[in-house]
Design a protein around this motif. Structure first.
Motif, PDB file in Angstrom:
ATOM      1  N   GLU A   1       2.808  48.908  34.812  1.00 62.65           N
ATOM      2  CA  GLU A   1       3.768  50.069  34.924  1.00 62.65           C
ATOM      3  C   GLU A   1       4.128  50.277  36.644  1.00 62.65           C
ATOM      4  N   LEU A   2       2.801  50.168  37.252  1.00 68.37           N
ATOM      5  CA  LEU A   2       2.877  50.347  38.677  1.00 68.37           C
ATOM      6  C   LEU A   2       3.881  49.375  39.538  1.00 68.37           C
ATOM      7  N   ASP A   3       4.122  48.146  38.996  1.00 64.40           N
ATOM      8  CA  ASP A   3       5.154  47.338  39.756  1.00 64.40           C
ATOM      9  C   ASP A   3       6.462  47.810  38.979  1.00 64.40           C
ATOM     10  N   ALA A   4       6.414  47.799  37.729  1.00 63.06           N
ATOM     11  CA  ALA A   4       7.863  48.262  37.205  1.00 63.06           C
ATOM     12  C   ALA A   4       8.662  49.553  37.900  1.00 63.06           C
ATOM     13  N   ILE A   5       7.525  50.445  38.137  1.00 65.73           N
ATOM     14  CA  ILE A   5       8.100  51.864  38.699  1.00 65.73           C
ATOM     15  C   ILE A   5       8.315  51.645  40.182  1.00 65.73           C
ATOM     16  N   ALA A   6       7.759  50.861  40.867  1.00 65.44           N
ATOM     17  CA  ALA A   6       7.639  50.373  42.264  1.00 65.44           C
ATOM     18  C   ALA A   6       9.318  49.661  42.454  1.00 65.44           C
ATOM     19  N   ALA A   7       9.583  48.765  41.408  1.00 67.44           N
ATOM     20  CA  ALA A   7      10.653  48.031  41.498  1.00 67.44           C
ATOM     21  C   ALA A   7      11.985  48.997  41.324  1.00 67.44           C
ATOM     22  N   VAL A   8      11.895  49.724  40.374  1.00 65.24           N
ATOM     23  CA  VAL A   8      12.949  50.881  40.119  1.00 65.24           C
ATOM     24  C   VAL A   8      13.030  51.696  41.242  1.00 65.24           C
ATOM     25  N   ALA A   9      11.914  52.063  41.932  1.00 62.71           N
ATOM     26  CA  ALA A   9      12.147  53.034  43.073  1.00 62.71           C
ATOM     27  C   ALA A   9      12.789  52.358  44.104  1.00 62.71           C
ATOM     28  N   LEU A  10      12.272  51.078  44.323  1.00 61.95           N
ATOM     29  CA  LEU A  10      12.784  50.565  45.620  1.00 61.95           C
ATOM     30  C   LEU A  10      14.388  50.099  45.434  1.00 61.95           C
TER      31      LEU A  10
END
Length: 311
Positions: free
Chosen positions: A245-254
């Motif tokens: 979930e951290l990687d996914a949220i990071a990708a969306v935010a980025l």
């Protein structure tokens, strides 16, 4: 006025500019990074996070968040592996896993809409329950010996014209999401719900149904990512998906998608996924500890969110 337009344009392309700079810098530091084999490996690895991030984008655009993606991935993968071991045809087991992923995602959506829980709390609950259910279902042990099915092997390890199948699926699903979010009524409802749900409701949008659909899509993408992992590993692990979930949220935010919902583009998420993949790949090649990699990801999310607030 012209200066403001230029600044806005640069901000919109910020993720793409960052990706290009990152690739150039790491390529300069490490010749190993810029090999064709490494780029194909990078894209194959990014496909897992990419599928999850596409589903996460739908949820965040509605003004929510989904912390349960890793747990949904783990539990659906465990169920699929268990069915295969018991003799269920591989194709049928995969379809069942995808359907279950949709159901699990919808459950989170129902908690948010009908239960009136905050998305963070609702998906924290489902994350914990699904992770616990995975441990109970697997008794804390991996499920292996899945046989030698061509379909199971091809999904995660196969290639067409030298391009890994997961990469092809990643690009095809990206195109589907781009069309759905930008060219369909459903996509407009997603944006309207996250932008101003009261106005959207007055305009005839079924807010609850739209949000549940977004979470169901997130569950579907998590289950699909899990099937690719199952194919690559040829086994299901009880801890699979932890931290995804951290990687996914990071990708969306980025990618420039507003964490408040209603604004952002799926192509930004696509670029964000590649940034995360390049970061992970580059840091691994440079021999940076995984602990430091988590710190870097956290800082990246912080910078992206602060940038979004400024905009």
């Amino acid at each position: 006025m012209e200066n403001n337009k230029l600044i806005n344009r640069v901000q919109d392309l910020g993720a793409l500019i960052a990706l290009v700079l990152l690739v150039v810098v790491i390529s300069f530091i490490s010749p190993e990074f810029r090999t064709v084999d490494n780029f194909l490996s990078l894209l194959r690895q990014s496909s897992i996070n990419g599928l999850i991030a596409f589903g996460m984008t739908c949820v965040i655009l509605t003004g929510g968040i989904d912390l349960s993606v890793g747990s949904v991935l783990a539990l659906t993968t465990a169920i699929c592996a268990s069915l295969i071991v018991k003799g269920t045809p591989v194709a049928l087991a995969m379809i069942i896993a995808l359907v279950i992923g949709v159901v699990f995602g919808a459950i989170s959506g129902i908690f948010v809409t009908k239960g009136r829980l905050q998305p963070f709390i609702a998906t924290l609950i489902t994350m914990t329950v699904f992770r616990g259910a995975t441990m109970i279902f697997m008794d804390g042990k991996p499920i292996s010996n899945l046989g030698s099915s061509f379909l199971l092997k091809f999904l995660g390890k196969g290639a067409i014209l030298g391009i890994p199948l997961p990469v092809i699926l990643f690009i095809i699903i990206f195109a589907i999401f781009m069309f759905a979010l930008e060219k369909t009524t459903f996509g407009r409802r997603i944006y309207a719900t996250g932008s101003n749900w009261k106005s959207a409701k007055l305009a005839g949008v079924n807010i609850d149904r739209t949000k549940i659909a977004a979470y169901a899509i997130s569950g579907l993408m998590s289950a699909m990512a899990g099937l690719i992992l199952l194919s690559r590993l040829n086994s299901a692990q009880p801890t699979l998906g932890t931290g995804y979930e951290l990687d996914a949220i990071a990708a969306v935010a980025l990618g420039g998608v507003s964490m408040n919902g209603g604004r952002g583009r799926i192509w930004g998420t696509f670029v964000g996924v590649l940034i995360i993949a390049v970061l992970n790949n580059g840091l691994n090649i440079l021999g940076v500890s995984s602990y430091y990699q988590d710190v870097v990801k956290g800082l990246v999310i912080l910078i992206a969110v602060l940038s979004d607030r400024k905009r």
